[in-house]
Enzyme design. Structure first.
Site, mmCIF file in Angstrom:
data_model
loop_
_atom_site.group_PDB
_atom_site.id
_atom_site.type_symbol
_atom_site.label_atom_id
_atom_site.label_comp_id
_atom_site.label_asym_id
_atom_site.label_seq_id
_atom_site.Cartn_x
_atom_site.Cartn_y
_atom_site.Cartn_z
ATOM 1 N N HIS A 241 0.094 8.249 -6.229
ATOM 2 C CA HIS A 241 -0.970 7.587 -6.818
ATOM 3 C C HIS A 241 -0.751 6.843 -7.789
ATOM 4 O O HIS A 241 -1.503 5.943 -8.205
ATOM 5 C CB HIS A 241 -2.154 8.576 -6.805
ATOM 6 N N ASP B 255 -3.145 3.097 -4.317
ATOM 7 C CA ASP B 255 -4.564 3.964 -4.347
ATOM 8 C C ASP B 255 -4.742 4.193 -2.960
ATOM 9 O O ASP B 255 -4.199 3.760 -1.982
ATOM 10 C CB ASP B 255 -5.506 3.069 -4.985
#
Lengths: 414, 325
Positions: free
Chosen positions: A386, A390
């Site tokens: 992450h 995203d």
């Protein structure tokens, strides 16, 4: 004296050190060029090392189980006297002129020699006990033998194990050590090199990347149908079976082409986007997890992918992988579905930034156009880093893999 | 339990089976009025009559051929070879016909061939041979080789009742030399099962027949003089072999000595050694060793026969060597 160095080879671009697993030759042995003289283990795979020269092994500098940097000198081979190939200056241990009458058997005969004993013969049973009891080669060499010629007998090693009691051989580094003595009956097993490296990598990956796992359902019916229709002709034409793996690799490659950021790694504050797509395949091998890589998958058609996958799987099973086979991956696929697992959350293979896990394909009732149908369904998980990826990118990339598989062209050439 | 010699136990087994089952009959050279070369069938013809105790011409091919034919017709013949050496004259019948009939036509051939075997009796090269290995190599034949009176009776009864041809090797040396308790009545020893004659943790001896007794003597000697524990497996059946018992006994000690009276090369012991190497390699703590007859015919001269055939002394030495290894 023409001495040739035997060095720890550079087995791949990123490999800095190697461990000596086994010396197949001992000092004084005559060796042909390219004959296997030792086995080394790197953090990728194990390899047998051929001799760089013909001659006599005159000195071994690095012992078994020692880890040294690449290019370290491991041993010396003396090439002198090899001209005629038969009359080299081999020093043979003198044979006793006459074998004296063996001494009378004594039940509690004292150990005959002090330590350590190199190149001593060990019976299959003694080696078997050493392995199950976790007695390393160095410890074995220190056990005094009461058998003929100082041989370690079954009773010698059993006595040693009993005396050692709850003090097992020094455990290999890694993990928080359990300081308590093992309960009686518990077994102590050494970790293989590949296993130790797997442990390191997994801990490091979880520490490095904030993992997010997204799960998507995929209807594999189109893939199943295509495979069924082509499987016979494919095997007849290519000599190996058509499996699901190339379909999934193909879908991943197409999805990466659409979302190339997935094919990246992170270096400080810079993202490095890789030009070639190298797909790693997690394979459970005999001595641990291995991830051989299909290189330049972006340049391959379906048949090319199928051939590359089959080649890697066969060589993994036969232990014929070379270190470069398991390097340079840019994305990894783990098919835990073969064990019946439905959903998993795989750990990223660093320095990559995403990994696809594929669950078992099972028939399930699904709703299609407000009707209930039986379809062959699976759950695919994308674990992604992450820091770079995203939820939006991860979700779209995964959806693209699913779309390619569900909308597979029935006429695609297999 | 009554005590009996080895030969009387064999006779007892045949007698009981003949009384139990009218299809059982005996045939062989001089087995009737004369009672057999070794008197194993003494009194049989008087009791059962000449129809069931048949004297044959001097032809092993005829004896085995007739027995095979009778077995095909539903009888259960027990054929005697006067000496195991002479079975060569019936070899073709036994190997080409008897052993293959059930395979080829699915017709059972329930017959027993008795083979008085082995040396230690100063019988010379034509009356002392151990011929079991020739037939050990032939699929379709069962082979038993008892070492005690109880097993001799129990295996004789099991052999008569078996629907396959069974070669019954009986050790001439043991005929009247050993006595032992023999259970009365229906005492059967299953074909294909060995027996542990002695427990011990240091060395395993695998043997059968006459040499079982030498191994037992040797085990006593090394126990007393050296404190060595010897485990002794008496195979009793050679075909089929009790593989499971062999491997378990190997695992118990890790050191194996194979002993038989037959010559070393190509003997049953070689197959046992191969089995062990194949299935219990990692349980071995020493090379497998064999004590067998030398690769020569059995000499007539007693001094030479002693050298050629295995004895207690050679077994003692081999056990000690294995223990020291």
């Amino acid at each position: 004296m023409a001495r040739t160095e035997v060095i720890m080879p550079q087995m791949g671009e990123s490999i800095a050190e190697g461990t000596i697993v086994k010396w197949y030759k001992k000092v004084g042995d005559r060796i042909r060029k390219d004959e296997t003289i030792l086995e080394i283990s790197t953090d990728k795979v194990d390899s047998e090392i051929p001799s760089p020269a013909a001659g006599i092994l005159v000195e071994i500098l690095i012992k078994e189980q020692q880890t040294v940097p690449v290019r370290t000198v491991l041993a010396y081979i003396d090439a002198e006297g090899m001209g005629d190939g038969s009359h080299g200056p081999v020093v043979e241990s003198p044979r006793p002129a006459a074998v004296p009458e063996p001494p009378p058997v004594q039940r509690d005969a004292a150990p005959r020699e002090a330590l350590p004993h190199r190149g001593r013969f060990y019976s299959p049973l003694v080696l078997n006990i050493a392995r199950t009891e976790g007695v390393g080669m160095e410890d074995l060499e220190r056990i005094p033998g009461t058998g003929e010629g100082g041989r370690v007998s079954k009773n010698d090693i059993l006595r040693y194990v009993a005396a050692r009691g709850s003090k097992p051989a020094a455990p290999h580094a890694g993990g928080a050590a359990d300081a308590r003595p093992p309960l009686p009956g518990n077994e102590i097993l050494p970790m293989s090199n590949v296993m130790q490296k797997m442990a390191e990598h997994m801990v490091q990956s979880v520490r490095t990347s904030p993992h997010v796992s997204a799960v998507h359902e995929v209807d594999m019916s189109a893939v199943l149908r295509h495979r069924m229709e082509h499987t016979k002709a494919f095997e007849a034409a290519n000599g190996f079976k058509l499996t699901f793996t190339p379909y999934i690799v193909d879908a991943v490659v197409k999805a990466i082409k659409k979302y190339p950021l997935i094919n990246s790694s992170l270096d400080g504050d810079k993202i490095i986007r890789k030009s070639s797509i190298n797909i790693g395949l997690a394979v459970a091998a005999e001595n641990g997890l291995l991830v051989p890589v299909v290189r330049h998958a972006e340049a391959m058609n379906f048949l090319g992918l199928a051939r590359a996958v089959n080649d890697l799987v066969v060589r993994t099973r036969n232990r014929k992988l070379v270190p470069d086979d398991v390097q340079g991956g840019t994305f990894t696929i783990s098919n835990y579905g073969i064990f019946g697992t439905m959903i998993g959350t795989p750990i990223i293979n660093q320095p990559q930034i995403a990994i696809l896990g594929t669950g078992a394909v099972v028939k399930r009732p699904v709703v299609i156009a407000d009707a209930i149908a039986i379809r062959s369904m699976a759950y695919f998980t994308l674990s992604f880093d992450h820091r770079i990826v995203d939820g939006a990118l991860g979700g779209m990339f995964l959806a693209e893999i699913v779309r390619v598989l569900e909308e597979l062209d029935p006429d695609m050439k297999a | 339990m009554p005590v009996s010699t080895y030969i009387d136990a064999i006779a007892r087994g045949m007698w009981e089976e003949m009384e139990r089952d009218p299809s059982v009959f005996l045939l062989g050279e001089d087995i009737g009025a004369y009672g057999g070369a070794f008197k194993a069938t003494k009194g049989f013809q008087e009791h059962f009559g000449a129809d069931r105790v048949i004297d044959t011409p001097l032809s092993e091919a005829a004896i085995i051929g007739a027995a095979t034919g009778a077995a095909l017709a539903g009888m259960r013949p027990v054929a005697e070879m006067q000496f195991a050496d002479f079975v060569t004259c019936g070899f073709n019948q036994l190997v080409t016909n008897t052993a293959k009939i059930h395979y080829r036509w699915h017709i059972p051939v329930p017959m027993v061939v008795r083979l008085p075997t082995g040396g230690y009796i100063h019988g010379g090269p034509y009356h002392s041979a151990s011929t079991e290995a020739w037939f050990f190599h032939v699929p379709g034949l069962k082979i038993v080789a008892p070492s005690t009176p109880a097993d001799a009776k129990g295996l004789m009864k099991a052999a008569v009742r078996d629907d396959n041809p069974v070669l019954f090797f009986e050790f001439k040396y043991l005929y009247r030399r050993i006595r032992g308790e023999v259970p009365d009545g229906d005492h059967l020893v299953p074909i294909g099962r060995g027996v542990i004659r002695r427990e011990g943790d240091d060395v395993t001896v695998i043997t059968y027949g006459s040499t079982t007794h030498f191994a037992m003597e040797a085990a006593d000697i090394v126990a007393q003089e050296d404190g060595i524990g010897t485990r002794i497996v008496d195979l009793r059946s050679l075909a089929p072999l009790d593989t499971e018992m062999i491997l378990e006994a190997v695992r118990a000690t890790g050191k194996v000595l194979i002993v038989h009276e037959a010559a070393l090369t190509g003997g049953v012991g070689g197959e046992v050694a191969a089995l062990i190497a194949e299935h219990a390699f990692t349980d071995l703590d020493a090379p497998i060793r064999r004590v067998c007859a030398l690769d020569t015919p059995v000499p007539f001269a007693p001094a030479l026969e002693e050298v050629v055939l295995p004895d207690t002394g050679r077994i003692v030495q081999a056990i000690r060597g294995l223990y020291r290894f």
